[in-house]
Design a protein around this motif. Sequence first.
Motif, PDB file in Angstrom:
ATOM      1  N   GLU A   1      19.366 -11.925 -12.483  1.00 28.80           N
ATOM      2  CA  GLU A   1      18.536 -10.717 -12.539  1.00 28.80           C
ATOM      3  C   GLU A   1      19.075  -9.625 -11.615  1.00 28.80           C
ATOM      4  OE1 GLU A   1      14.522 -11.858 -11.751  1.00 28.80           O
ATOM      5  OE2 GLU A   1      14.385 -13.158 -13.521  1.00 28.80           O
ATOM      6  N   LYS A   2      19.704 -10.028 -10.525  1.00 35.56           N
ATOM      7  CA  LYS A   2      20.208  -9.070  -9.539  1.00 35.56           C
ATOM      8  C   LYS A   2      21.547  -8.465  -9.947  1.00 35.56           C
ATOM      9  CE  LYS A   2      21.346  -8.775  -4.592  1.00 35.56           C
ATOM     10  NZ  LYS A   2      21.387  -9.526  -3.304  1.00 35.56           N
ATOM     11  N   TYR A   3      22.457  -9.277 -10.517  1.00 35.23           N
ATOM     12  CA  TYR A   3      23.825  -8.808 -10.732  1.00 35.23           C
ATOM     13  C   TYR A   3      24.232  -8.636 -12.204  1.00 35.23           C
ATOM     14  CZ  TYR A   3      24.755  -9.824  -5.795  1.00 35.23           C
ATOM     15  OH  TYR A   3      24.736  -9.834  -4.430  1.00 35.23           O
ATOM     16  N   SER A   4      23.617  -9.399 -13.109  1.00 31.30           N
ATOM     17  CA  SER A   4      24.113  -9.428 -14.495  1.00 31.30           C
ATOM     18  C   SER A   4      23.802  -8.129 -15.247  1.00 31.30           C
ATOM     19  CB  SER A   4      23.508 -10.607 -15.258  1.00 31.30           C
ATOM     20  OG  SER A   4      24.098 -10.714 -16.543  1.00 31.30           O
ATOM     21  N   ILE A   5      24.703  -7.755 -16.123  1.00 29.29           N
ATOM     22  CA  ILE A   5      24.494  -6.559 -16.958  1.00 29.29           C
ATOM     23  C   ILE A   5      24.134  -6.932 -18.396  1.00 29.29           C
ATOM     24  CG2 ILE A   5      26.049  -5.100 -15.583  1.00 29.29           C
ATOM     25  CD1 ILE A   5      28.206  -5.577 -17.723  1.00 29.29           C
ATOM     26  N   SER A   6      24.050  -8.223 -18.689  1.00 25.15           N
ATOM     27  CA  SER A   6      23.718  -8.646 -20.049  1.00 25.15           C
ATOM     28  C   SER A   6      22.207  -8.656 -20.244  1.00 25.15           C
ATOM     29  CB  SER A   6      24.281 -10.038 -20.349  1.00 25.15           C
ATOM     30  OG  SER A   6      23.601 -11.013 -19.581  1.00 25.15           O
ATOM     31  N   ASP A   7      21.783  -8.560 -21.495  1.00 20.96           N
ATOM     32  CA  ASP A   7      20.351  -8.526 -21.801  1.00 20.96           C
ATOM     33  C   ASP A   7      19.624  -9.774 -21.330  1.00 20.96           C
ATOM     34  OD1 ASP A   7      20.656  -6.059 -22.960  1.00 20.96           O
ATOM     35  OD2 ASP A   7      20.852  -6.837 -25.009  1.00 20.96           O
ATOM     36  N   GLU A   8      20.352 -10.897 -21.262  1.00 21.79           N
ATOM     37  CA  GLU A   8      19.719 -12.167 -20.901  1.00 21.79           C
ATOM     38  C   GLU A   8      19.279 -12.210 -19.441  1.00 21.79           C
ATOM     39  OE1 GLU A   8      21.806 -12.448 -24.528  1.00 21.79           O
ATOM     40  OE2 GLU A   8      22.633 -11.968 -22.543  1.00 21.79           O
ATOM     41  N   LYS A   9      19.648 -11.211 -18.645  1.00 24.75           N
ATOM     42  CA  LYS A   9      19.247 -11.199 -17.232  1.00 24.75           C
ATOM     43  C   LYS A   9      17.724 -11.255 -17.103  1.00 24.75           C
ATOM     44  CE  LYS A   9      19.437  -7.320 -14.923  1.00 24.75           C
ATOM     45  NZ  LYS A   9      19.997  -6.109 -14.269  1.00 24.75           N
ATOM     46  N   ARG A  10      17.015 -10.711 -18.114  1.00 21.57           N
ATOM     47  CA  ARG A  10      15.551 -10.732 -18.072  1.00 21.57           C
ATOM     48  C   ARG A  10      15.009 -12.152 -18.213  1.00 21.57           C
ATOM     49  NH1 ARG A  10      16.451  -5.784 -20.891  1.00 21.57           N
ATOM     50  NH2 ARG A  10      16.463  -6.856 -22.901  1.00 21.57           N
ATOM     51  N   ASN A  11      15.834 -13.036 -18.771  1.00 18.83           N
ATOM     52  CA  ASN A  11      15.454 -14.449 -18.912  1.00 18.83           C
ATOM     53  C   ASN A  11      16.178 -15.307 -17.882  1.00 18.83           C
ATOM     54  OD1 ASN A  11      13.855 -13.874 -21.194  1.00 18.83           O
ATOM     55  ND2 ASN A  11      15.670 -13.945 -22.511  1.00 18.83           N
TER      56      ASN A  11
ATOM     57  N   MET B   1      24.215 -17.490 -18.114  1.00 13.57           N
ATOM     58  CA  MET B   1      25.385 -16.653 -17.839  1.00 13.57           C
ATOM     59  C   MET B   1      25.033 -15.466 -16.955  1.00 13.57           C
ATOM     60  SD  MET B   1      27.799 -14.480 -20.507  1.00 13.57           S
ATOM     61  CE  MET B   1      26.465 -13.331 -20.862  1.00 13.57           C
ATOM     62  N   ILE B   2      25.973 -15.157 -16.077  1.00 12.66           N
ATOM     63  CA  ILE B   2      25.946 -13.895 -15.330  1.00 12.66           C
ATOM     64  C   ILE B   2      27.181 -13.119 -15.767  1.00 12.66           C
ATOM     65  CG2 ILE B   2      26.156 -12.820 -13.040  1.00 12.66           C
ATOM     66  CD1 ILE B   2      24.787 -15.381 -11.918  1.00 12.66           C
ATOM     67  N   LEU B   3      26.983 -11.866 -16.156  1.00 14.71           N
ATOM     68  CA  LEU B   3      28.090 -11.018 -16.599  1.00 14.71           C
ATOM     69  C   LEU B   3      28.087  -9.737 -15.776  1.00 14.71           C
ATOM     70  CD1 LEU B   3      30.385 -10.253 -18.597  1.00 14.71           C
ATOM     71  CD2 LEU B   3      28.605  -9.305 -20.094  1.00 14.71           C
ATOM     72  N   THR B   4      29.228  -9.424 -15.166  1.00 17.18           N
ATOM     73  CA  THR B   4      29.347  -8.191 -14.397  1.00 17.18           C
ATOM     74  C   THR B   4      30.540  -7.383 -14.893  1.00 17.18           C
ATOM     75  OG1 THR B   4      30.810  -9.099 -12.687  1.00 17.18           O
ATOM     76  CG2 THR B   4      28.436  -9.380 -12.360  1.00 17.18           C
ATOM     77  N   ALA B   5      30.483  -6.089 -14.623  1.00  9.07           N
ATOM     78  CA  ALA B   5      31.595  -5.221 -15.018  1.00  9.07           C
ATOM     79  C   ALA B   5      32.680  -5.205 -13.951  1.00  9.07           C
ATOM     80  CB  ALA B   5      31.086  -3.802 -15.276  1.00  9.07           C
ATOM     81  N   GLU B   6      32.294  -5.423 -12.670  1.00 12.28           N
ATOM     82  CA  GLU B   6      33.260  -5.396 -11.571  1.00 12.28           C
ATOM     83  C   GLU B   6      33.430  -6.795 -10.974  1.00 12.28           C
ATOM     84  OE1 GLU B   6      30.364  -3.458 -11.186  1.00 12.28           O
ATOM     85  OE2 GLU B   6      31.192  -1.695 -12.215  1.00 12.28           O
ATOM     86  N   LYS B   7      34.686  -7.092 -10.604  1.00 10.37           N
ATOM     87  CA  LYS B   7      34.978  -8.403 -10.031  1.00 10.37           C
ATOM     88  C   LYS B   7      34.250  -8.601  -8.703  1.00 10.37           C
ATOM     89  CE  LYS B   7      38.802 -11.485  -8.867  1.00 10.37           C
ATOM     90  NZ  LYS B   7      40.274 -11.627  -8.745  1.00 10.37           N
ATOM     91  N   GLU B   8      34.107  -7.508  -7.942  1.00 14.67           N
ATOM     92  CA  GLU B   8      33.457  -7.616  -6.637  1.00 14.67           C
ATOM     93  C   GLU B   8      32.017  -8.112  -6.780  1.00 14.67           C
ATOM     94  OE1 GLU B   8      35.105  -5.003  -7.750  1.00 14.67           O
ATOM     95  OE2 GLU B   8      36.908  -5.099  -6.483  1.00 14.67           O
ATOM     96  N   LYS B   9      31.297  -7.615  -7.793  1.00 12.76           N
ATOM     97  CA  LYS B   9      29.912  -8.043  -8.006  1.00 12.76           C
ATOM     98  C   LYS B   9      29.865  -9.498  -8.458  1.00 12.76           C
ATOM     99  CE  LYS B   9      27.715  -3.592  -8.776  1.00 12.76           C
ATOM    100  NZ  LYS B   9      26.832  -2.781  -9.651  1.00 12.76           N
TER     101      LYS B   9
END
Length: 322
Positions: free
Chosen positions: A207-217, A180-188
């Motif tokens: 890793e570049k865009y996601s704000i969730s903890d799983e971005k590290r994985n 999953m990739i999760l962002t706060a803004e639709k543009e991202k």
Amino acid sequence: MKKTAIFLLLAALLFGCGDRKKSTDSAPKAEKRTILKINGTDVDNSEFIDYSYFTIQEMDPIALENPEVKDRLVRNYVIHRLLLDEAKKRGLDVGDKRSEKIAGYIDKMEEGRASENGEDATDEIIKNRLKKQMIENVLVQKLLTEVADTNVRVSDEELKAYYNKNKEGFAGKRTANVFMILTAEKEKAEAAAAELKKGVPFAEVAEKYSISDEKRNGGNLGFISADDYPEVFSEAFKLKAGETSGIIQSEYGFHIFRTMAYRSAENRKFDQVKSDIYAKLYSQKQEESVRNFIDEIYSKAEIINVAPASFEPLTAGSGAGN
């Protein structure tokens, strides 16, 4: 031995504490009057009121006029007395130290309540009723714990029979390896989706865009069940293996899912759930043992109704439920 079920059987014996600020002036003493004989021992109406006091305070006065309600309260009192008598026959005792501890706790609790609410101290008669009932309930619980733990056995045959009869209840869950990739803004989210379309690895984009903890994985959530996550994650289970979703908005932000693989639901094997079944059946047998014991001592007791029980000292002066 789980004591929760036994404690719940006792909960009705101390149903709420009602209005504890009644003074002795507004709560007249009960007139001495024998209402029952239990195994040859006279029971005064005042003893019944001491036992039922806190329950009565929580009840609608109209309900107290219902003969069935009064009969049920009297029956509960009789059972309570029989259990106390049985506990004493068995040599069970709360002990002075524990009794003092209970009394001290109630004193401290009531002092704190009165101080916090700016109220007068609780009437000593009412407070002593509470102490007496709490100590008696501890003794009854001690007896019922002994009864519940006596001759309660659960065989392997019973465990297997329960498992075979309830296999559907042990069904596993279909899982999926979701990224999953999760962002706060639709543009991202749109920028992330554009990079994925260009073939940039999902992990790099996460890793570049996601704000969730799983971005590290790399956005990898591992194998998950839709039932264990918020509703939006069910969208990931609509994808084919290897497929990537579009941008999905939820209360958490903007999601992009990629489902890598699925695992079919499998029933959990007997050995995996054996301990859970054992705990369930053991608890059921404990409750059954306690109920059978209560029914037995009640059926064997000599109970003579001498006169109708009365709530008069409570309903006439202080007003139940006021």
